[in-house]
Enzyme design. Structure first.
Site, PDB file in Angstrom:
ATOM      1  N   GLU A   1      -3.998  14.663  11.883  1.00 17.36           N
ATOM      2  CA  GLU A   1      -4.337  13.522  11.640  1.00 17.36           C
ATOM      3  C   GLU A   1      -4.033  12.617  12.935  1.00 17.36           C
ATOM      4  OE1 GLU A   1      -2.131  14.888  10.200  1.00 17.36           O
ATOM      5  OE2 GLU A   1      -0.470  13.404   9.539  1.00 17.36           O
TER       6      GLU A   1
ATOM      7  N   GLY B   1       6.231  15.233   4.993  1.00 20.74           N
ATOM      8  CA  GLY B   1       7.060  14.480   4.277  1.00 20.74           C
ATOM      9  C   GLY B   1       8.517  14.794   5.201  1.00 20.74           C
TER      10      GLY B   1
ATOM     11  N   HIS C   1       0.358  17.938  12.777  1.00 10.57           N
ATOM     12  CA  HIS C   1      -0.330  16.993  12.247  1.00 10.57           C
ATOM     13  C   HIS C   1      -1.857  16.659  12.746  1.00 10.57           C
ATOM     14  CE1 HIS C   1       2.886  15.298  10.008  1.00 10.57           C
ATOM     15  NE2 HIS C   1       3.806  16.011  10.738  1.00 10.57           N
TER      16      HIS C   1
ATOM     17  N   LYS D   1      -8.072  -1.625   6.281  1.00  3.98           N
ATOM     18  CA  LYS D   1      -8.351  -2.716   7.063  1.00  3.98           C
ATOM     19  C   LYS D   1      -9.699  -2.755   7.922  1.00  3.98           C
ATOM     20  CE  LYS D   1      -6.902  -6.918   8.616  1.00  3.98           C
ATOM     21  NZ  LYS D   1      -6.173  -7.784   7.496  1.00  3.98           N
TER      22      LYS D   1
ATOM     23  N   CYS E   1       2.054  20.067   7.458  1.00  2.00           N
ATOM     24  CA  CYS E   1       3.436  19.843   7.775  1.00  2.00           C
ATOM     25  C   CYS E   1       4.218  20.438   6.429  1.00  2.00           C
ATOM     26  CB  CYS E   1       4.054  18.734   8.401  1.00  2.00           C
ATOM     27  SG  CYS E   1       5.587  18.756   9.041  1.00  2.00           S
ATOM     28  N   TYR E   2       4.884  19.533   5.825  1.00  2.29           N
ATOM     29  CA  TYR E   2       5.784  19.717   4.527  1.00  2.29           C
ATOM     30  C   TYR E   2       4.952  19.833   3.646  1.00  2.29           C
ATOM     31  CZ  TYR E   2       8.686  18.864   0.589  1.00  2.29           C
ATOM     32  OH  TYR E   2       9.387  19.269  -0.681  1.00  2.29           O
TER      33      TYR E   2
ATOM     34  N   SER F   1      -8.078 -18.173   2.805  1.00  2.00           N
ATOM     35  CA  SER F   1      -7.345 -18.479   3.811  1.00  2.00           C
ATOM     36  C   SER F   1      -8.095 -18.690   5.269  1.00  2.00           C
ATOM     37  CB  SER F   1      -6.023 -17.601   4.126  1.00  2.00           C
ATOM     38  OG  SER F   1      -6.462 -16.265   4.723  1.00  2.00           O
ATOM     39  N   GLY F   2      -9.297 -17.936   5.378  1.00  2.00           N
ATOM     40  CA  GLY F   2      -9.838 -17.732   6.775  1.00  2.00           C
ATOM     41  C   GLY F   2      -9.397 -16.578   7.067  1.00  2.00           C
ATOM     42  N   GLY F   3      -8.475 -15.886   6.921  1.00  7.48           N
ATOM     43  CA  GLY F   3      -8.102 -14.579   7.500  1.00  7.48           C
ATOM     44  C   GLY F   3      -9.311 -13.635   7.009  1.00  7.48           C
ATOM     45  N   VAL F   4      -9.216 -12.301   7.813  1.00  6.33           N
ATOM     46  CA  VAL F   4     -10.014 -11.350   7.656  1.00  6.33           C
ATOM     47  C   VAL F   4     -10.318 -10.769   6.130  1.00  6.33           C
ATOM     48  CG1 VAL F   4     -10.985  -9.302   8.048  1.00  6.33           C
ATOM     49  CG2 VAL F   4      -9.780 -10.488   9.819  1.00  6.33           C
ATOM     50  N   ASP F   5      -9.218 -10.629   5.388  1.00  8.62           N
ATOM     51  CA  ASP F   5      -9.072  -9.971   3.936  1.00  8.62           C
ATOM     52  C   ASP F   5      -9.721 -11.047   2.972  1.00  8.62           C
ATOM     53  OD1 ASP F   5      -8.100  -7.885   5.211  1.00  8.62           O
ATOM     54  OD2 ASP F   5      -5.996  -8.657   4.437  1.00  8.62           O
ATOM     55  N   SER F   6      -9.198 -12.465   3.076  1.00  7.09           N
ATOM     56  CA  SER F   6      -9.653 -13.232   2.133  1.00  7.09           C
ATOM     57  C   SER F   6     -11.347 -13.946   2.407  1.00  7.09           C
ATOM     58  CB  SER F   6      -8.726 -14.493   1.825  1.00  7.09           C
ATOM     59  OG  SER F   6      -8.895 -15.441   3.152  1.00  7.09           O
ATOM     60  N   SER F   7     -11.409 -13.889   3.771  1.00  2.64           N
ATOM     61  CA  SER F   7     -13.005 -14.095   3.851  1.00  2.64           C
ATOM     62  C   SER F   7     -13.910 -13.186   3.674  1.00  2.64           C
ATOM     63  CB  SER F   7     -13.136 -14.199   5.610  1.00  2.64           C
ATOM     64  OG  SER F   7     -12.262 -15.076   6.220  1.00  2.64           O
TER      65      SER F   7
END
Ligand code: XMP
Length: 514
Positions: A175, A56, A173, A370, A83-84, A227-233
């Site tokens: 990560e 943070g 970090h 994603k 870290c924080y 919409s044809g995008g990844v998420d809605s598909s």
């Protein structure tokens, strides 16, 4: 309450918080990010096997800085502070954290670090490696019960551990990729300290998610704007698999899509028995956009028209019980970003319509990152070209034809863009570039073709590498590839006689031109 073991990532406002959560999931353990203000009783109800305190921007010794209920340390659940988060643990348990007095105690960037491999966090890992530091505060005294388990040339307590209680703190970090073996350290925390079994897999998730959708939806009707995008598909595929017969997907073809995209989407969903409605709304959209050259007005018109078309189709379906949305986890995590300036209004296709009659919203991807959404899409049998589709703005090619739009200009751009994408794929560069596309500028210039003079449009090529789309660098595409693209477009696409490559990063430019 959990089907899977659960790790809690407690968010103190650091910039890498989502990355921490993704790392945990990559290690096969389910986790969620919660704000540090979440009451302890609520956290306990989640029954985590371990907790990670994120970094943070604050200093723990300031009263106004985020703190935790000290009770969290008596709960008996292992904690890793980053870290924080490390300084917070030290501060709360009776150590002392101060502002670094001189530059030598302040550490930023790659730092040679030495680890005590007898500590569970570093078990089986090299005793030396580079870690990524970013802190201006210093742990002057570590709390009782803690041992120093890593150091650097300037700092004796780069990592601290109370192995008995399962408390670990690292000032760097783990990560980020710059920290060598950082993910292995997170894995050690999960498996060696928290007793993780690694029960988070996409195949499992698919099964559980389908069952959950079936249970929630019952015999109700579901409506989704595709919409044809990844998420809605992926959302559509999941719902189709779970409750196909009760699902209606409305795919508004606004005529602003890339070449063949509409047909590809329709084709990909033909294998499911569901009500798939493709609305050919090109004329309507072009009419509304005719003569409009301001990008923000284009966005507004498209957003509004989209909702209108969707509503009309929804009315034909009649009352539905659930309106589905492809919201994903990064949209859900409460972030600490205050009032960022609006650079572009990002009208997303799939905004919430006002007049559709539904009882409840259903968001089956709400907890996925994603890359997990893509994985789920594969599990569900969606084709690779859909699953790996690069981000495409809701307003589509309307904001890639600079200035006013005509069908002719859109077709020209579609052909040029398809060649660019094809050549990038042929050169094997598509995996390494996060977004690439063509832009039809409204500049015309003189050229010569055969024996004649031309006065045609200039096409710009844009390709960027980025991890978050907030900042981006222009992609170093080899000259030979650019040359091939240029020669092909000028020869194959009438109306274009000049190609330029955009070599600006974001900031100061943005990724799209409008
Ligand atoms: P910029 O141009 O702001 O783009 O650097 C960052 C990312 O956002 C996408 N983008 C949009 N997406 N509606 C969307 O759904 C929009 O109006 C919009 N404008 C930009 C852009 O493609 C890039 O991935």
């Amino acid at each position: 309450m959990n089907d899977h073991q659960f790790v809690l990532v407690l968010d103190f406002g650091g910039q890498y918080n989502q990355l921490i959560a993704r790392r945990v999931r990559e290690c096969g353990v389910y986790c969620e990010v919660k704000p540090y203000t979440t009451p302890l009783a609520e956290l306990k109800a989640m029954e985590p096997i371990g907790i990670i305190f994120t970094g943070g921007p604050n200093s723990v010794y300031l009263e106004t800085s985020p703190h935790v209920d000290p009770e969290i340390f008596s709960w008996g659940v292992p904690i890793l502070g980053i870290c924080y988060g490390c300084q917070l643990m030290a501060h709360t348990l009776g150590g002392e954290v101060t502002a670094a007095q001189d530059d030598s105690a302040r550490e930023y960037g790659k730092t040679a670090t030495y680890y005590d491999t007898a500590c569970r966090l570093f078990k089986g890992l090299p005793a030396e490696g580079v870690s990524w530091m970013s802190h201006g505060d210093y742990m002057a005294r570590v709390p009782e019960g803690f041992a120093l388990v890593a150091h650097s040339a300037n700092c004796p307590n780069v990592a601290i551990a109370d192995e008995k209680r399962g408390f670990y703190g690292v000032q760097y970090h783990p990560e980020v990729n710059h920290t060598e073996n950082g993910i292995a350290m997170i894995r050690n925390f999960l498996y060696e300290v928290c007793g993780a079994r690694g029960d988070w897999s996409m195949e499992d998730y698919k099964r559980t998610a389908i069952a959950a959708v079936r249970e929630k939806v019952g015999d109700g009707k579901v409506l989704l704007a595709l919409s044809g995008g990844v998420d809605s598909s992926v959302c559509a595929a999941l719902l189709a698999e779970a409750v196909g017969g009760q699902l209606t997907c409305v795919f508004v073809d606004h005529g602003l899509m890339r070449k063949n995209e509409g047909d590809e989407v329709e084709q990909a969903f033909s294998k499911w028995a569901m009500n798939f409605v493709r609305v050919d709304a090109e004329e309507r959209f072009l009419e509304k956009l005719s003569g409009v050259d301001d990008p923000e007005r284009k966005r507004k018109i498209i957003g509004e028209e989209f909702i209108r078309v969707f509503e009309e189709e929804a009315k034909k379906v009649g009352a539905v019980d659930f309106l589905a949305q492809g919201t994903i986890y990064p949209d859900v995590i409460e972030s600490g970003t205050g009032d960022a300036a609006v650079i572009k209004s990002h009208h997303n296709v799939g905004g919430l319509p006002d007049y559709v009659d539904f009882k409840e919203i259903i968001e089956p991807l709400r907890l996925l990152f994603k890359d997990e959404v893509r994985q789920l899409g594969r599990e569900l049998g969606l084709p690779e070209y859909l699953v790996m589709r690069q981000p495409f703005p809701g307003p589509g090619l309307a904001i890639r034809v600079i200035g006013d739009l005509t069908k002719e200009k859109l077709d020209t751009l579609r052909d040029a863009d398809a060649i660019f994408r094809e050549e990038i794929a042929n050169a094997g560069l598509d995996g390494g570039i996060n977004q690439y596309f063509a832009v039809l500028t409204n500049t015309r210039s003189v050229g010569v073709m055969g024996d004649g003079r031309t006065y045609d449009y200039t096409l710009a090529l844009r390709a960027v590498t980025t991890s978050d789309f907030m900042t981006a660098d222009w992609a170093r595409i080899p000259y030979e590839v650019l040359d091939r693209v240029s020669v092909r477009i000028v020869n194959e696409v009438p109306g274009i006689n000049r190609i330029v490559y955009d070599v600006t990063s974001k900031p100061p430019a943005t990724i799209e031109w409008e």
